[in-house]
Design an enzyme around this catalytic site. Structure first.
Site, PDB file in Angstrom:
ATOM      1  N   GLU A   9       7.438   6.497   9.128  1.00 13.40           N
ATOM      2  CA  GLU A   9       7.305   5.067   9.417  1.00 13.40           C
ATOM      3  C   GLU A   9       8.602   4.446   9.925  1.00 13.40           C
ATOM      4  O   GLU A   9       8.594   3.671  10.873  1.00 13.40           O
ATOM      5  CB  GLU A   9       6.864   4.325   8.147  1.00 13.40           C
ATOM      6  CG  GLU A   9       5.424   4.557   7.760  1.00 13.40           C
ATOM      7  CD  GLU A   9       5.086   3.886   6.443  1.00 13.40           C
ATOM      8  OE1 GLU A   9       4.853   2.671   6.458  1.00 13.40           O
ATOM      9  OE2 GLU A   9       5.053   4.581   5.416  1.00 13.40           O
ATOM     10  N   ASP A  82       4.478   6.813   4.279  1.00 13.42           N
ATOM     11  CA  ASP A  82       4.596   6.740   2.819  1.00 13.42           C
ATOM     12  C   ASP A  82       3.334   7.254   2.125  1.00 13.42           C
ATOM     13  O   ASP A  82       2.223   7.111   2.645  1.00 13.42           O
ATOM     14  CB  ASP A  82       4.874   5.297   2.384  1.00 13.42           C
ATOM     15  CG  ASP A  82       6.290   4.861   2.740  1.00 13.42           C
ATOM     16  OD1 ASP A  82       7.119   5.734   3.037  1.00 13.42           O
ATOM     17  OD2 ASP A  82       6.562   3.647   2.731  1.00 13.42           O
ATOM     18  N   ASP A  84       0.920   6.495   0.149  1.00 11.00           N
ATOM     19  CA  ASP A  84       0.003   5.561  -0.488  1.00 11.00           C
ATOM     20  C   ASP A  84      -1.093   5.191   0.504  1.00 11.00           C
ATOM     21  O   ASP A  84      -1.155   5.744   1.610  1.00 11.00           O
ATOM     22  CB  ASP A  84       0.752   4.309  -0.982  1.00 11.00           C
ATOM     23  CG  ASP A  84       1.559   3.629   0.121  1.00 11.00           C
ATOM     24  OD1 ASP A  84       1.285   3.877   1.318  1.00 11.00           O
ATOM     25  OD2 ASP A  84       2.463   2.849  -0.203  1.00 11.00           O
ATOM     26  N   GLU A  86      -1.603   2.556   2.329  1.00  6.36           N
ATOM     27  CA  GLU A  86      -1.109   1.973   3.579  1.00  6.36           C
ATOM     28  C   GLU A  86      -0.557   3.067   4.479  1.00  6.36           C
ATOM     29  O   GLU A  86      -0.796   3.092   5.685  1.00  6.36           O
ATOM     30  CB  GLU A  86      -0.020   0.940   3.261  1.00  6.36           C
ATOM     31  CG  GLU A  86       0.063  -0.213   4.235  1.00  6.36           C
ATOM     32  CD  GLU A  86      -1.141  -1.128   4.199  1.00  6.36           C
ATOM     33  OE1 GLU A  86      -1.453  -1.701   5.257  1.00  6.36           O
ATOM     34  OE2 GLU A  86      -1.773  -1.261   3.133  1.00  6.36           O
ATOM     35  N   TYR A 310       9.902   7.687  -4.586  1.00  7.68           N
ATOM     36  CA  TYR A 310       9.112   6.629  -3.949  1.00  7.68           C
ATOM     37  C   TYR A 310       8.955   5.442  -4.889  1.00  7.68           C
ATOM     38  O   TYR A 310       8.659   5.604  -6.078  1.00  7.68           O
ATOM     39  CB  TYR A 310       7.751   7.172  -3.538  1.00  7.68           C
ATOM     40  CG  TYR A 310       6.968   6.229  -2.664  1.00  7.68           C
ATOM     41  CD1 TYR A 310       7.516   5.723  -1.490  1.00  7.68           C
ATOM     42  CD2 TYR A 310       5.679   5.847  -3.011  1.00  7.68           C
ATOM     43  CE1 TYR A 310       6.803   4.863  -0.679  1.00  7.68           C
ATOM     44  CE2 TYR A 310       4.947   4.993  -2.206  1.00  7.68           C
ATOM     45  CZ  TYR A 310       5.519   4.496  -1.036  1.00  7.68           C
ATOM     46  OH  TYR A 310       4.802   3.640  -0.243  1.00  7.68           O
ATOM     47  N   ARG A 312       6.882   2.706  -4.790  1.00 14.20           N
ATOM     48  CA  ARG A 312       5.594   2.025  -5.034  1.00 14.20           C
ATOM     49  C   ARG A 312       4.725   2.965  -5.862  1.00 14.20           C
ATOM     50  O   ARG A 312       4.059   3.833  -5.336  1.00 14.20           O
ATOM     51  CB  ARG A 312       4.912   1.662  -3.708  1.00 14.20           C
ATOM     52  CG  ARG A 312       5.697   0.626  -2.911  1.00 14.20           C
ATOM     53  CD  ARG A 312       4.948   0.161  -1.671  1.00 14.20           C
ATOM     54  NE  ARG A 312       5.755  -0.781  -0.913  1.00 14.20           N
ATOM     55  CZ  ARG A 312       6.563  -0.453   0.089  1.00 14.20           C
ATOM     56  NH1 ARG A 312       6.634   0.818   0.471  1.00 14.20           N
ATOM     57  NH2 ARG A 312       7.272  -1.361   0.721  1.00 14.20           N
ATOM     58  N   HIS A 356       1.749  10.694  -8.372  1.00 11.74           N
ATOM     59  CA  HIS A 356       3.066  10.133  -8.081  1.00 11.74           C
ATOM     60  C   HIS A 356       3.980  10.327  -9.283  1.00 11.74           C
ATOM     61  O   HIS A 356       3.541  10.661 -10.372  1.00 11.74           O
ATOM     62  CB  HIS A 356       2.946   8.640  -7.784  1.00 11.74           C
ATOM     63  CG  HIS A 356       2.280   8.347  -6.475  1.00 11.74           C
ATOM     64  ND1 HIS A 356       2.390   7.133  -5.855  1.00 11.74           N
ATOM     65  CD2 HIS A 356       1.492   9.104  -5.673  1.00 11.74           C
ATOM     66  CE1 HIS A 356       1.695   7.152  -4.720  1.00 11.74           C
ATOM     67  NE2 HIS A 356       1.141   8.335  -4.599  1.00 11.74           N
TER      68      HIS A 356
END
Length: 753
Positions: A9, A82, A84, A86, A310, A312, A356
Site C-alpha cells: 500500500e 495490510d 485486514d 481493507e 501490525y 490494527r 493476528h
C-alpha cells in the site's frame, strides 16, 4: 532482471521491503485504494442485488499504469496490502486491474511484522485473495454508502445544507450527546465524611474513615442510588460531637497477600487509550505514528526497519519466538525472579482475529534507547510505550500486602449505637511487572501503618469532617470514548480513530478541556436521527451489524442478505421521514444583549447557517446580526466611550468579545470587557482576553505593561479565610468547579454549586 513483483500500500513499506528482498523483487506501492464507489452518485444498484459500481479513484490512473506495466514483466505477482479487510479489498481491486490472463500467477501474502524472517516466511507460503474478507469490506462500504448518501440530503432539507451522516459515526455522536444530557440532568447531592486521627502505642499516627455510626453505614453503595448518612454540615458536626472523647480499640487487623497479574500486550483500542492517558496523543496521531513504526523507519546505516507488529488488531496472542526473547531480556535486565515459570496467557475478546498478534516490538536488539537518535520524538515515545507494555506483559505478577485496620468505639457493637472506623492500605512486597509498567491506581500503594496489635487501645487525637458532592458522569475523553466503542461493539480496531476524527471534522462534537462535548448542531442532528431512525441509531443494533460483518468474513453469512435485511426497514423509515419531518429548529435562547434599534432583549436563534442574534420583538422589529462577527452590535448598559461619550456596544472578534464605540467608524475607540475587579498589582481593571490560539485568559487592562495574567477566572469576592485577597479564582476540573484563594499560603477552597 527481477522475476517477482510485490505490491504493497505505502511507499514507506515498499522501501523497507526493498531492503529485505533485494534485486530478486520489484516492490511497488498502490498508495492505498485504487478503486472505490463514485463520489457523485450512489454507486450501488439496489434493484439488482446491491451490486457496487467501482471506478478508478481520481489521480490513481498513473499508478495503475505503472502496476500494469510492472506486472507484465513479472513471473509471479504477490499482493501484500495490510492483513485486514481493507487490505484484502485493495488486493482484490489491484488483482482485477492487473490480471490480464495472469490470474494463476497472482498470490496474496500478509505481513504481521516487516522483518526478514516474517517476510520470507510469508513469501514461501503464499495464499489467494480471501473473498470472504473482500465481501465483508464490501458490505461495510455499501452499508455506509446507503446510509450516508440517503441521510445527508434529508439533513440538508430538514436542518442545514452541507451536513452529512454516517452509520457508525452517528452512533458515536449519540453516545456523546446522551452523556451530555446525563450531565445536564444530574442533581448534585451533598454528603460528608469524617476521618479520625488515631494513635496507638507505636507511632506514627494514622487516619481512618468513619464506616458505621449507630448501626448504619455512613455511605452505602446501591444500584439504584447511593445512600449517605451524613447529608449536611449539621449532620457531620452532630456526628463528630458524638465521637469526641470516646474510647476506641483496634478490634481487627486483616493482612492479605495479593497478586496483580501483568496487563496483556497492547491491542489497537488499549494502545489508543494508553497513548492518550500517558502521552496525550489523539487516536488519529497514535495510529499515524504506529503505522510509521510498522512500515519502517530509517535507522542510519542499517537502513529501514519495521519496529512493531501490525497495529490494527484485537488479538492479544503473542508468537512463541517473541515470548522467548522477551523472557531472555527480562532475566538479563531485572533478574530471574521477574520471569514467570510459564509465559502468561491472555484471553482475547469474543470474535477477535486470533491469526493476528498483539502489538509488540519486532526486534529484541532494538531497545528504545538504541533507536532514539534515529526516530522522531513522538515516534520514540510511542515505541517506548509499546516496548515497555510488551515486556511487562511477560513479567511476573506484582505482590502486595493489603492491610485493613478496623477500629470500634468501646461503647460496644456499632449496631447498638457505637462507631466503627476503617483504614486500608497496601505495601508492595515484590514489584514484578510494575518495575517497568505501573498500572496501580493512585493511592493504592505505599501507605504505612504502625506495628500495632489487635485489641490495643487507641487514642482519638482529632476528627476531620469533609464536605463532598456527588459528581455527574464525566464527558468522554479520546481514551474513554474508544473504550466505550469497543465495549459496546461499535466499530472495529481499524475504525476507532476514523470515527473520532470524523465526528469532530463534521462539527458534531467539539473538545472542551480535552473532553468531547456535543455542538448545538450535533444535538439537533442527533435528536432528529434518533427520533426518525431508532434502529439505525441504536447501539445494540449497530453492534449486531458489526457481528454480521464478522460472520460474512468467517463465511457464515452472505453479504447481500445482510444488506437486504438492513435496507428494507431503513428505506421505509427514510421515505416516512422525507414525507413527515418538517424543518428542524431548536427553541430561541435568551441572551444578555439588548437590541440596538428598539431596546428589547436579543435572543439566540437557529437559522440555515447556524445560530444568530435576533430581536425578540420580531416581526415588529426585524433586527438581526451574526453571533461571531465584529458587525454584531448589542448595547452595553452603563458603558460610554471615554473619547466621545457615545454608548459602547458589545462586539465579537477573533480574540473574543470586546467593547467598541457605537459611532464607529467616526470613533474607533475599543476596550476590553471588565470583570469589575481591580488588578492587585497596579489597580487597573481585570479584563477578559483571548490568546492567539483562542484560549480565554484574564489580565490587567494595562497589559502588557502590567504583567498580571491568569488562566483562571477571577471572582469578585474577598477570601473568607485569610481576608488578604480581594478576589478569588475559579477553576473547573473533572471533579467539578471550585473557587480558591490565589495566595499560595492560603488553603481556602470551595465547590461552586
Amino acid at each position: 532482471m527481477a522475476s517477482s513483483l510485490l505490491i504493497v500500500e505505502s511507499p514507506a513499506k515498499a522501501h523497507t521491503l526493498n531492503k529485505i528482498l533485494g534485486k530478486d523483487f520489484v516492490v511497488k506501492a498502490s498508495v492505498g485504494h485504487v478503486k472505490d464507489l463514485p463520489a457523485k452518485e450512489l454507486g450501488v444498484d439496489v434493484e439488482h442485488g446491491f451490486a457496487p459500481k467501482y471506478v478508478t479513484i481520481p489521480g490513481k490512473e498513473k499508478i495503475i499504469r505503472e502496476l500494469k506495466a510492472a506486472s507484465k514483466k513479472a513471473e509471479k505477482i504477490y499482493l501484500a496490502p495490510d492483513p485486514d479487510r481493507e487490505g484484502e479489498a485493495i488486493a482484490f481491486h489491484i488483482a482485477n486491474v492487473i490480471k490480464d490472463g495472469k490470474q494463476d500467477q497472482i498470490f496474496r501474502v500478509g505481513f504481521h511484522e516487516i522483518t526478514e524472517r516474517a517476510v520470507k516466511e510469508a513469501l514461501k507460503n503464499p495464499g489467494r485473495i480471501d473473498m470472504n474478507k473482500v465481501d465483508a469490506q464490501q458490505a461495510r462500504r455499501v452499508l455506509d454508502r446507503l446510509v450516508g448518501y440517503n441521510l445527508s440530503p434529508l439533513l440538508w432539507r430538514k436542518v442545514r445544507k452541507g451536513l452529512s451522516a454516517g452509520r457508525v459515526q452517528s452512533v458515536a455522536v449519540r453516545l456523546v450527546v446522551e452523556r451530555e444530557k446525563e450531565i445536564q440532568a444530574f442533581q448534585k447531592e451533598e454528603y460528608w465524611t469524617i476521618d479520625g486521627l488515631f494513635a496507638g502505642a507505636v507511632p506514627p499516627e494514622f487516619l481512618a474513615r468513619l464506616h458505621e455510626l449507630g448501626g448504619k453505614l455512613v455511605i452505602e453503595r446501591r444500584p439504584e442510588k447511593d445512600f449517605f448518612l451524613l447529608h449536611t454540615e449539621e449532620d457531620a458536626e452532630k456526628a463528630a460531637s458524638s465521637l469526641q472523647g470516646g474510647e476506641y480499640v483496634l478490634s481487627k487487623i486483616e493482612k492479605k497477600l495479593r497478586k496483580r497479574s501483568a496487563p496483556a500486550p497492547f491491542i489497537t483500542s488499549t494502545l489508543q487509550q494508553d497513548a492518550f492517558n500517558k502521552l496525550g496523543f489523539t487516536a488519529k496521531k497514535t495510529m499515524m505514528l504506529a503505522q510509521q513504526l510498522y512500515e519502517g523507519v530509517e535507522l542510519g546505516s542499517e537502513g529501514s526497519a519495521g519496529l512493531i507488529t501490525y497495529m490494527r488488531t484485537d488479538s492479544v496472542h503473542v508468537a512463541t519466538e517473541a515470548e522467548q526473547w522477551a523472557r531472555k531480556l527480562i532475566k538479563q535486565e531485572f533478574g530471574p525472579e521477574y520471569v514467570p515459570e510459564k509465559p502468561p496467557r491472555f484471553k482475547s475478546k469474543k470474535g477477535a482475529q486470533e491469526a493476528h498478534e498483539a502489538i509488540r516490538p519486532t526486534y529484541p536488539d532494538k531497545d528504545p534507547k538504541v533507536v532514539k537518535s534515529f526516530i522522531g520524538k513522538d515516534q520514540y515515545r510511542l515505541y517506548k510505550l509499546i516496548w515497555q507494555r510488551f515486556l511487562a506483559s511477560q513479567m511476573s505478577p506484582a505482590e502486595y500486602e493489603n492491610t485493613t485496620f478496623t477500629i470500634n468505639s468501646r461503647s460496644g457493637d456499632p449496631r447498638r449505637g457505637g462507631a466503627e472506623f476503617r483504614a486500608t492500605g497496601s505495601i508492595i512486597k515484590f514489584p514484578g511487572f510494575t518495575r517497568l509498567y505501573n498500572e496501580m491506581e493512585e493511592g493504592e500503594e505505599g501507605r504505612i501503618f504502625p506495628d500495632l496489635k489487635e485489641g490495643e487501645a487507641l487514642k482519638l487525637s482529632g476528627l476531620k469532617p469533609e464536605q463532598h458532592f456527588t459528581q455527574p458522569p464525566p464527558r468522554y475523553s479520546e481514551a474513554s470514548l474508544v473504550k466505550a466503542l469497543e465495549e459496546k461493539g461499535i466499530g472495529r480496531p481499524s475504525t476507532y480513530a476514523t470515527i473520532l476524527s470524523t465526528i469532530q471534522d463534521r462539527k458534531y462534537v467539539e473538545k472542551e478541556s480535552g473532553r468531547f462535548k456535543p455542538s448545538d448542531l450535533g444535538v439537533i442532528v442527533n435528536d432528529l436521527l434518533v427520533e426518525r431512525f431508532p434502529d439505525l441509531l441504536d447501539v445494540s443494533f449497530t453492534a449486531r451489524m458489526e457481528e454480521e460483518l464478522d460472520s460474512i468474513e468467517n463465511g457464515e453469512m452472505e453479504w447481500t442478505k445482510v444488506i437486504s435485511d438492513f435496507y428494507g426497514p431503513f428505506n421505509e423509515e427514510l421515505e416516512e421521514a422525507r414525507q413527515t419531518v418538517g424543518k428542524v429548529r431548536p427553541e430561541d435562547v435568551p441572551t444578555e444583549f439588548k437590541c440596538e434599534k428598539c431596546g428589547l432583549p436579543m435572543v439566540k436563534r437557529w437559522g440555515r447557517n447556524g445560530w444568530f442574534l435576533a430581536c425578540s420583538g420580531y416581526p415588529e422589529c426585524r433586527n438581526t446580526c451574526p453571533i461571531d462577527e465584529p458587525e454584531c452590535q448589542t448595547m452595553a448598559e452603563g458603558e460610554f466611550c471615554p473619547k466621545c461619550g457615545s454608548p459602547m456596544v458589545l462586539k465579537s472578534g477573533r480574540f473574543g468579545r470586546f467593547l467598541a464605540c457605537s459611532k464607529y467608524p467616526e470613533c474607533k475607540t475599543t476596550k476590553p470587557i471588565s470583570l469589575g475587579i481591580k488588578c492587585p498589582l497596579d489597580g487597573g481593571d481585570i479584563v477578559e482576553r483571548r490568546s492567539k490560539k483562542g484560549k480565554l485568559f484574564y489580565s490587567c487592562s494595562n497589559y502588557p505593561k502590567c504583567k498580571f495574567a491568569s488562566w483562571y477566572k477571577p471572582v469578585n469576592r474577598p477570601c473568607p479565610l485569610c481576608g488578604q485577597s480581594d478576589y478569588l479564582l475559579e477553576k473547573t476540573t473533572k471533579e467539578g468547579t471550585f473557587i480558591f484563594c490565589p495566595r499560595k499560603e492560603c488553603t481556602f477552597k470551595e465547590e461552586v454549586m
